[in-house]
Every structure is written in C-alpha cells, then in structure tokens.
Design a protein around this motif. Structure first.
Motif, PDB file in Angstrom:
ATOM      1  N   VAL A   1      10.845  10.287 -14.317  1.00 29.83           N
ATOM      2  CA  VAL A   1       9.949  10.098 -13.172  1.00 29.83           C
ATOM      3  C   VAL A   1      10.635   9.183 -12.155  1.00 29.83           C
ATOM      4  CG1 VAL A   1       7.847  10.390 -14.544  1.00 29.83           C
ATOM      5  CG2 VAL A   1       8.779   8.100 -14.206  1.00 29.83           C
ATOM      6  N   PRO A   2      10.188   9.204 -10.898  1.00 28.95           N
ATOM      7  CA  PRO A   2      10.749   8.278  -9.917  1.00 28.95           C
ATOM      8  C   PRO A   2      10.365   6.831 -10.279  1.00 28.95           C
ATOM      9  CG  PRO A   2       9.426   9.983  -8.829  1.00 28.95           C
ATOM     10  CD  PRO A   2       9.228  10.124 -10.301  1.00 28.95           C
ATOM     11  N   PRO A   3      11.245   5.880  -9.995  1.00 31.64           N
ATOM     12  CA  PRO A   3      10.966   4.480 -10.349  1.00 31.64           C
ATOM     13  C   PRO A   3       9.650   3.931  -9.794  1.00 31.64           C
ATOM     14  CG  PRO A   3      13.254   4.717  -9.749  1.00 31.64           C
ATOM     15  CD  PRO A   3      12.588   6.036  -9.451  1.00 31.64           C
ATOM     16  N   TYR A   4       9.255   4.350  -8.596  1.00 31.89           N
ATOM     17  CA  TYR A   4       8.026   3.799  -8.017  1.00 31.89           C
ATOM     18  C   TYR A   4       6.780   4.179  -8.812  1.00 31.89           C
ATOM     19  CZ  TYR A   4       7.086   8.376  -5.907  1.00 31.89           C
ATOM     20  OH  TYR A   4       6.843   9.704  -5.720  1.00 31.89           O
ATOM     21  N   LEU A   5       6.881   5.206  -9.663  1.00 38.98           N
ATOM     22  CA  LEU A   5       5.738   5.556 -10.501  1.00 38.98           C
ATOM     23  C   LEU A   5       5.587   4.605 -11.681  1.00 38.98           C
ATOM     24  CD1 LEU A   5       5.749   9.460 -10.597  1.00 38.98           C
ATOM     25  CD2 LEU A   5       4.307   7.919  -9.259  1.00 38.98           C
ATOM     26  N   ILE A   6       6.653   3.920 -12.028  1.00 42.64           N
ATOM     27  CA  ILE A   6       6.563   2.889 -13.063  1.00 42.64           C
ATOM     28  C   ILE A   6       5.825   1.692 -12.442  1.00 42.64           C
ATOM     29  CG2 ILE A   6       7.857   1.347 -14.593  1.00 42.64           C
ATOM     30  CD1 ILE A   6       8.150   4.282 -15.419  1.00 42.64           C
ATOM     31  N   PHE A   7       6.442   1.044 -11.471  1.00 44.85           N
ATOM     32  CA  PHE A   7       5.830  -0.015 -10.665  1.00 44.85           C
ATOM     33  C   PHE A   7       6.518   0.008  -9.314  1.00 44.85           C
ATOM     34  CE2 PHE A   7       5.161  -2.461 -14.797  1.00 44.85           C
ATOM     35  CZ  PHE A   7       3.803  -2.225 -14.847  1.00 44.85           C
ATOM     36  N   ASN A   8       5.779  -0.317  -8.249  1.00 45.00           N
ATOM     37  CA  ASN A   8       6.422  -0.396  -6.942  1.00 45.00           C
ATOM     38  C   ASN A   8       7.045  -1.779  -6.745  1.00 45.00           C
ATOM     39  OD1 ASN A   8       4.408  -2.179  -5.923  1.00 45.00           O
ATOM     40  ND2 ASN A   8       3.127  -0.454  -5.362  1.00 45.00           N
ATOM     41  N   ASP A   9       7.782  -1.960  -5.652  1.00 45.76           N
ATOM     42  CA  ASP A   9       8.478  -3.224  -5.408  1.00 45.76           C
ATOM     43  C   ASP A   9       7.525  -4.406  -5.260  1.00 45.76           C
ATOM     44  OD1 ASP A   9      10.978  -2.114  -5.591  1.00 45.76           O
ATOM     45  OD2 ASP A   9      11.363  -2.065  -3.431  1.00 45.76           O
ATOM     46  N   VAL A  10       6.359  -4.181  -4.670  1.00 47.23           N
ATOM     47  CA  VAL A  10       5.395  -5.280  -4.518  1.00 47.23           C
ATOM     48  C   VAL A  10       4.956  -5.769  -5.888  1.00 47.23           C
ATOM     49  CG1 VAL A  10       3.116  -5.919  -3.654  1.00 47.23           C
ATOM     50  CG2 VAL A  10       4.592  -4.474  -2.265  1.00 47.23           C
ATOM     51  N   THR A  11       4.662  -4.844  -6.793  1.00 49.93           N
ATOM     52  CA  THR A  11       4.244  -5.227  -8.143  1.00 49.93           C
ATOM     53  C   THR A  11       5.362  -5.978  -8.857  1.00 49.93           C
ATOM     54  OG1 THR A  11       2.742  -3.345  -8.241  1.00 49.93           O
ATOM     55  CG2 THR A  11       3.349  -4.354 -10.339  1.00 49.93           C
ATOM     56  N   LEU A  12       6.607  -5.507  -8.713  1.00 53.30           N
ATOM     57  CA  LEU A  12       7.730  -6.215  -9.333  1.00 53.30           C
ATOM     58  C   LEU A  12       7.889  -7.613  -8.744  1.00 53.30           C
ATOM     59  CD1 LEU A  12      10.541  -3.513  -9.697  1.00 53.30           C
ATOM     60  CD2 LEU A  12       8.889  -4.290 -11.400  1.00 53.30           C
ATOM     61  N   ALA A  13       7.713  -7.752  -7.421  1.00 49.06           N
ATOM     62  CA  ALA A  13       7.812  -9.068  -6.779  1.00 49.06           C
ATOM     63  C   ALA A  13       6.713  -9.993  -7.295  1.00 49.06           C
ATOM     64  CB  ALA A  13       7.732  -8.933  -5.260  1.00 49.06           C
ATOM     65  N   LEU A  14       5.517  -9.455  -7.489  1.00 47.24           N
ATOM     66  CA  LEU A  14       4.421 -10.264  -8.022  1.00 47.24           C
ATOM     67  C   LEU A  14       4.704 -10.688  -9.461  1.00 47.24           C
ATOM     68  CD1 LEU A  14       1.382  -8.294  -6.589  1.00 47.24           C
ATOM     69  CD2 LEU A  14       2.233 -10.515  -5.836  1.00 47.24           C
ATOM     70  N   LEU A  15       5.236  -9.778 -10.249  1.00 48.08           N
ATOM     71  CA  LEU A  15       5.604 -10.118 -11.627  1.00 48.08           C
ATOM     72  C   LEU A  15       6.671 -11.208 -11.642  1.00 48.08           C
ATOM     73  CD1 LEU A  15       5.767  -6.588 -13.293  1.00 48.08           C
ATOM     74  CD2 LEU A  15       4.104  -8.383 -13.773  1.00 48.08           C
ATOM     75  N   ALA A  16       7.651 -11.093 -10.746  1.00 48.72           N
ATOM     76  CA  ALA A  16       8.742 -12.071 -10.697  1.00 48.72           C
ATOM     77  C   ALA A  16       8.269 -13.418 -10.162  1.00 48.72           C
ATOM     78  CB  ALA A  16       9.881 -11.537  -9.835  1.00 48.72           C
ATOM     79  N   GLY A  17       7.178 -13.441  -9.416  1.00 48.19           N
ATOM     80  CA  GLY A  17       6.636 -14.702  -8.905  1.00 48.19           C
ATOM     81  C   GLY A  17       5.671 -15.353  -9.869  1.00 48.19           C
TER      82      GLY A  17
END
Length: 109
Positions: free
Chosen positions: A53-69
């Motif tokens: 699947v495309p990576p954005y279907l796993i999580f989008n960049d905003v979600t990854l940024a929130l996880l990293a914060g």
C-alpha cells in the motif's frame, strides 16, 4: 503531409514545504524529534512495502510528526494522536510504540 505539434510542457508550481514543527504546532503538540520522525518514516515505508500500500495509508506526515513530538508510551496515549483510531492503534500501535521506546532507549530519554 503530416504536421506534428509538440504540446507545451506544464509546469506545476512547487508547494512550499511545511516544516515538521509547524505540522505539530497546528495540533498543539510539542516540536517533533526529527531523528524519531525519520525512524518512524522509515518504519512506515517498510510496512507499506510489506503490505503493498502507499505509505500515507499507514500514517500521514502530520500523524508521524505528532508521534515524534508527543512520544506516546501507551495504547491510550496513542489513541489521543490525530489520525490514529481504534483499528490503526490495534494493528500498527504496538509496532510504532516499540519503535518510539527503542528510540528513547538509544537516546536515553
């Protein structure tokens, strides 16, 4: 005689790149740890490839940024992150929480 025409090339205006900090700030989260964001991005890419699947279907960049914060440590904290519902928390949560824990252990935080 045949006349050939070359269509003019369209140029797309480049979108300004949004910084990770501004992505997280929009959601009221702390500035993301960029090293953790890159680890999570690599994990997302690997999972997407495995699942076809495309990576954005796993999580989008905003979600990854929130996880990293926010660096959630529990399933309940994970559910508080925009873009993560019950299904993704159950399916992907343990994998991403383990990656966040591993990053914290390496960084000593």
């Amino acid at each position: 005689p045949v006349t050939l025409f070359e269509m003019p090339k369209r140029t797309r205006a480049a979108r300004p790149r949004t910084s990770l900090a501004s992505l997280a700030a929009e959601e009221g989260a702390p500035a993301p740890d960029e090293a953790l964001f890159e680890r999570l991005r690599a994990l997302r890419r690997r999972l997407a490839a495995e699942r076809g699947v495309p990576p954005y279907l796993i999580f989008n960049d905003v979600t990854l940024a929130l996880l990293a914060g926010r660096k959630p440590r529990t399933q309940a904290e994970l559910l508080g992150v925009t873009g993560i519902g019950e299904k993704k928390a159950a399916d992907l949560g343990p994998i991403f929480l383990a990656e966040i824990r591993e990053h914290a252990a390496v960084r000593g935080s």
